[in-house]
Scaffold this motif. Structure first.
Motif, PDB file in Angstrom:
ATOM      1  N   GLU A  98      57.794  93.304  77.735  1.00 19.15           N
ATOM      2  CA  GLU A  98      57.688  91.993  77.100  1.00 19.15           C
ATOM      3  C   GLU A  98      56.246  91.513  77.053  1.00 19.15           C
ATOM      4  OE1 GLU A  98      59.103  88.772  75.024  1.00 19.15           O
ATOM      5  OE2 GLU A  98      60.159  90.601  75.637  1.00 19.15           O
ATOM      6  N   GLU A  99      55.500  91.754  78.149  1.00 22.44           N
ATOM      7  CA  GLU A  99      54.088  91.358  78.180  1.00 22.44           C
ATOM      8  C   GLU A  99      53.288  92.140  77.143  1.00 22.44           C
ATOM      9  OE1 GLU A  99      50.319  91.266  81.334  1.00 22.44           O
ATOM     10  OE2 GLU A  99      52.325  91.978  81.966  1.00 22.44           O
ATOM     11  N   ARG A 100      53.550  93.403  76.971  1.00 21.73           N
ATOM     12  CA  ARG A 100      52.837  94.218  75.986  1.00 21.73           C
ATOM     13  C   ARG A 100      53.088  93.715  74.579  1.00 21.73           C
ATOM     14  NH1 ARG A 100      53.278  98.251  72.511  1.00 21.73           N
ATOM     15  NH2 ARG A 100      55.533  98.223  72.659  1.00 21.73           N
ATOM     16  N   ARG A 101      54.353  93.330  74.294  1.00 21.22           N
ATOM     17  CA  ARG A 101      54.676  92.804  72.966  1.00 21.22           C
ATOM     18  C   ARG A 101      53.937  91.495  72.686  1.00 21.22           C
ATOM     19  NH1 ARG A 101      61.268  93.749  72.807  1.00 21.22           N
ATOM     20  NH2 ARG A 101      61.208  96.070  72.717  1.00 21.22           N
ATOM     21  N   LEU A 102      53.841  90.652  73.696  1.00 18.09           N
ATOM     22  CA  LEU A 102      53.118  89.379  73.499  1.00 18.09           C
ATOM     23  C   LEU A 102      51.634  89.628  73.235  1.00 18.09           C
ATOM     24  CD1 LEU A 102      54.749  87.126  76.265  1.00 18.09           C
ATOM     25  CD2 LEU A 102      55.085  86.983  73.796  1.00 18.09           C
ATOM     26  N   ARG A 103      51.022  90.543  73.986  1.00 21.18           N
ATOM     27  CA  ARG A 103      49.613  90.844  73.754  1.00 21.18           C
ATOM     28  C   ARG A 103      49.393  91.462  72.380  1.00 21.18           C
ATOM     29  NH1 ARG A 103      46.769  93.921  78.579  1.00 21.18           N
ATOM     30  NH2 ARG A 103      48.670  95.175  78.550  1.00 21.18           N
ATOM     31  N   THR A 163      47.504  88.431  65.547  1.00 29.59           N
ATOM     32  CA  THR A 163      47.186  87.094  65.033  1.00 29.59           C
ATOM     33  C   THR A 163      45.684  86.878  64.938  1.00 29.59           C
ATOM     34  OG1 THR A 163      49.224  86.274  66.046  1.00 29.59           O
ATOM     35  CG2 THR A 163      47.569  84.633  65.384  1.00 29.59           C
ATOM     36  N   LEU A 164      44.953  87.372  65.973  1.00 29.73           N
ATOM     37  CA  LEU A 164      43.492  87.214  65.945  1.00 29.73           C
ATOM     38  C   LEU A 164      42.850  88.095  64.876  1.00 29.73           C
ATOM     39  CD1 LEU A 164      42.718  87.153  69.775  1.00 29.73           C
ATOM     40  CD2 LEU A 164      42.679  85.228  68.189  1.00 29.73           C
ATOM     41  N   GLU A 165      43.386  89.286  64.664  1.00 29.79           N
ATOM     42  CA  GLU A 165      42.797  90.187  63.687  1.00 29.79           C
ATOM     43  C   GLU A 165      43.026  89.726  62.256  1.00 29.79           C
ATOM     44  OE1 GLU A 165      44.098  94.104  64.301  1.00 29.79           O
ATOM     45  OE2 GLU A 165      42.829  94.462  66.072  1.00 29.79           O
ATOM     46  N   GLU A 166      44.060  88.884  62.039  1.00 34.34           N
ATOM     47  CA  GLU A 166      44.276  88.376  60.684  1.00 34.34           C
ATOM     48  C   GLU A 166      43.114  87.483  60.242  1.00 34.34           C
ATOM     49  OE1 GLU A 166      48.013  86.459  60.662  1.00 34.34           O
ATOM     50  OE2 GLU A 166      49.191  88.303  60.770  1.00 34.34           O
ATOM     51  N   ASP A 167      42.488  86.784  61.214  1.00 34.57           N
ATOM     52  CA  ASP A 167      41.381  85.893  60.875  1.00 34.57           C
ATOM     53  C   ASP A 167      40.056  86.641  60.745  1.00 34.57           C
ATOM     54  OD1 ASP A 167      43.224  83.901  60.997  1.00 34.57           O
ATOM     55  OD2 ASP A 167      42.767  83.365  63.098  1.00 34.57           O
ATOM     56  N   LYS A 168      39.965  87.854  61.233  1.00 36.28           N
ATOM     57  CA  LYS A 168      38.708  88.601  61.177  1.00 36.28           C
ATOM     58  C   LYS A 168      38.501  89.174  59.779  1.00 36.28           C
ATOM     59  CE  LYS A 168      38.638  90.049  66.008  1.00 36.28           C
ATOM     60  NZ  LYS A 168      38.605  91.209  66.929  1.00 36.28           N
ATOM     61  N   PRO A 169      37.276  89.181  59.311  1.00 36.10           N
ATOM     62  CA  PRO A 169      37.020  89.841  58.014  1.00 36.10           C
ATOM     63  C   PRO A 169      37.148  91.352  58.137  1.00 36.10           C
ATOM     64  CG  PRO A 169      34.981  89.056  58.995  1.00 36.10           C
ATOM     65  CD  PRO A 169      36.092  88.520  59.836  1.00 36.10           C
ATOM     66  N   ALA A 170      37.263  91.970  57.002  1.00 36.30           N
ATOM     67  CA  ALA A 170      37.464  93.426  56.985  1.00 36.30           C
ATOM     68  C   ALA A 170      36.247  94.166  57.504  1.00 36.30           C
ATOM     69  CB  ALA A 170      37.799  93.889  55.559  1.00 36.30           C
ATOM     70  N   VAL A 171      35.057  93.609  57.265  1.00 32.01           N
ATOM     71  CA  VAL A 171      33.841  94.280  57.731  1.00 32.01           C
ATOM     72  C   VAL A 171      33.797  94.323  59.251  1.00 32.01           C
ATOM     73  CG1 VAL A 171      31.333  94.186  57.713  1.00 32.01           C
ATOM     74  CG2 VAL A 171      32.598  93.584  55.652  1.00 32.01           C
ATOM     75  N   GLU A 172      34.209  93.214  59.881  1.00 35.51           N
ATOM     76  CA  GLU A 172      34.183  93.172  61.346  1.00 35.51           C
ATOM     77  C   GLU A 172      35.200  94.125  61.937  1.00 35.51           C
ATOM     78  OE1 GLU A 172      34.601  89.846  64.926  1.00 35.51           O
ATOM     79  OE2 GLU A 172      34.541  89.231  62.807  1.00 35.51           O
TER      80      GLU A 172
END
Length: 555
Positions: free
Chosen positions: A67-72, A78-87
């Motif tokens: 369960e902890e692995r799924r949450l991480r 969620t964080l990677e959705e906000d990152k640009p493709a270059v990053e």
């Protein structure tokens, strides 16, 4: 070890199933082959323990870890959705594709840390290898035109023309010109400088200097400080209000002197008055004025301690002593044993013990400063033009009217040396520096010879360090500043005949006395302040001109 710890397992991040530590396949040390030894016999089947089954606690821990692995994983997405493709692309290049297995990244980082620790022991060997081989960078590209042997016209430039050895070298290739420039540089430097020797191995001192450079680059601050020595060429100074502005006079200023301890200047003139002013460069308020009836002042001077003021007149043998602490004026009408009809020129020793009076017919009279009694007299050939004490008050330098300089011992009153001032026909002034290094002699032809004091004591014909020839009339005033970095020379026979000489270069400052296009009248006296950096001039128009030197004080 408690049973709860033995049953704790580590989750498998790919399958989400935890394996019991005891259930993992491990080599049996009793049955396997030991390191470097013969194979051991396996234990009997009766002694082997059956593999332990996962308990209920182990299953619960495995579910919680999953369960902890799924949450991480969800948070990371969620964080990677906000990152640009270059990053994201840059992270994959640096850390690799670790989306499914973060433990791989941790193991990779831990492995690199261990590798750095293992390689730290070989730093000394690598440094020695770097010293033997020079780091050479490969060029990014090669221009074919650069490889062409282009010829350089040597006649088109006057500097290149001087490097030609014969007429056939009117044109040289770039390589030959480079070699010729190296030869000219080495010829000018007397060889290859140490900093240009690339093949030279670094010594321990070089390593220390590199460490100092590293420290310099790792901290911030003001690394450039003001030089302690006075630079030559141009002297930065400020024209201040005249020192005696609050008590103006039309009579000639005969004496200007700064107090040895306080920020006070004394101005004496032919109007029978001695005035004291507080020096601030702005208003210069008057402190006190002393009027001496029918006593036009020829010279006034502070004692070494600054507690007394001594004054003489142009036509009297009386010596006035003004006690500044008691506020009393004490006239000395007659000195026992002194047969001078007029007392004019005198000098006070730097230690405050002696008073030297220049008499007529070549006599020098030494008096006690405390009792004003005669100690002894010394005589030179000709007339006494000027005299001064050495910085330690143990010697007296006297300039005669026939161009000779006498050196006397104060204690024994014997002549230690006698020499002719080079090129002088008639001496007018003499001064010694406060550090005991220089002796300056001024003559009637406008030449100032600067000698070394040691040579004046030991040689019968000393050669001057430098002859200052910037004045064309007789040099009547000489004075050194307290730090022996400036020598002021002046003549009272011509306007603007005053110069400031830089020491030890013995060059004249080019911007003095032309300051804001104001002319300086005939200068009769001048002095430097002991600490504050002021310079005062007394002229014939009754003004005590005041300047402030920027190198010794702030504006």
């Amino acid at each position: 070890m408690p049973p709860e710890r033995r049953s704790r397992t580590k989750p498998d991040r790919r399958t989400g199933v935890r394996l019991d530590r005891k259930s993992r396949t491990k080599p049996d040390r009793r049955a396997g082959t030991g390191p470097g030894g013969p194979p051991r016999k396996a234990a009997p089947s009766s002694q082997r323990k059956p593999p332990a089954r996962p308990s209920a606690a182990t299953a619960a821990i495995a579910v919680a870890a999953e369960e902890e692995r799924r949450l991480r994983q969800r948070n990371r997405l969620t964080l990677e959705e906000d990152k640009p493709a270059v990053e994201r692309c840059l992270e994959e290049l640096v850390f690799g594709d670790v989306e499914d297995n973060e433990d791989a990244l941790l193991r990779r980082l831990q492995g690199s840390r261990v590798q750095v620790q293992e390689d730290s022991g070989d730093l000394e060997v690598e440094n020695e290898a770097k010293d033997n081989f020079l780091f050479q960078k490969k060029p990014v590209w090669v221009d074919e035109e650069d490889e062409d042997d282009e010829m350089v016209d040597m006649m088109s430039n006057r500097f290149r023309k001087d490097m030609m050895k014969n007429a056939s070298e009117s044109k040289l290739s770039k390589d030959k010109l480079q070699k010729r420039l190296k030869e000219e540089f080495q010829h000018a430097m007397g060889g290859v400088p140490a900093w240009a020797e690339t093949s030279k191995r670094k010594t321990s001192s070089d390593d220390e200097s590199e460490e100092d450079e590293d420290d310099l680059l790792q901290r911030t601050g003001n690394f450039i400080s003001t030089s302690t020595s006075l630079p030559k060429g141009i002297l930065k100074l400020k024209n201040c209000l005249p020192a005696n502005a609050e008590r103006p006079t039309t009579a000639r200023v005969s004496s200007v002197q700064f107090h040895p301890c306080a920020q006070v200047v004394m101005v004496a003139a032919l109007d029978n008055a001695v005035s004291l002013f507080q020096v601030d460069g702005k208003t210069n308020p008057k402190i006190q004025s002393i009027y001496l009836e029918k006593f036009p002042i020829f010279k006034a001077c502070f004692s070494a301690t600054g507690e007394e003021v001594l004054a003489t007149s142009i036509h009297s043998k009386v010596l006035y002593v003004y006690d500044m602490l008691a506020g009393k004026l004490i006239p000395v009408h007659q000195v026992r044993g002194l047969k001078e009809k007029i007392v004019r020129s005198f000098e006070v020793s730097p230690d405050g013990s002696f008073l030297l009076i220049n008499g007529v017919a070549g006599y020098l009279h030494l008096l006690s400063m405390k009792t004003k009694e005669l100690i002894g007299s010394m005589k030179i050939n000709g007339r006494v033009a000027a005299s001064t004490f050495s910085s330690d008050s143990k010697k007296v330098y006297a300039s005669s009217g026939d161009g000779e300089v006498y050196v006397w011992d104060v204690n024994s009153r014997k002549c230690l040396n006698r020499f002719v001032d080079e090129g002088s026909l008639y001496g007018l002034s003499i001064a010694t520096s406060r550090n005991g290094q220089y002796v300056a002699c001024g003559s009637n032809c406008g030449v100032v010879n600067i000698y070394n004091q040691d040579s004046c004591l030991q040689e019968t014909n000393p050669k001057p360090i430098k002859a200052i020839m910037n004045l064309v009339t007789g040099v009547t005033s000489l004075t050194f500043n307290p730090t022996t970095e400036i020598l002021a020379i002046a003549s009272e026979e011509m306007k603007e005949a005053v110069r400031l000489v830089h020491l030890p270069s013995c060059t004249v400052f080019s911007n003095f006395p032309v300051i804001k296009k104001k002319t300086i009248s005939l200068v009769h006296t001048m002095d430097f302040s002991p600490r504050s950096g002021y310079f005062a001039l007394g002229n014939e128009k009754g003004k005590a001109l005041l300047y402030r030197l920027h190198h010794y004080s702030d504006f």
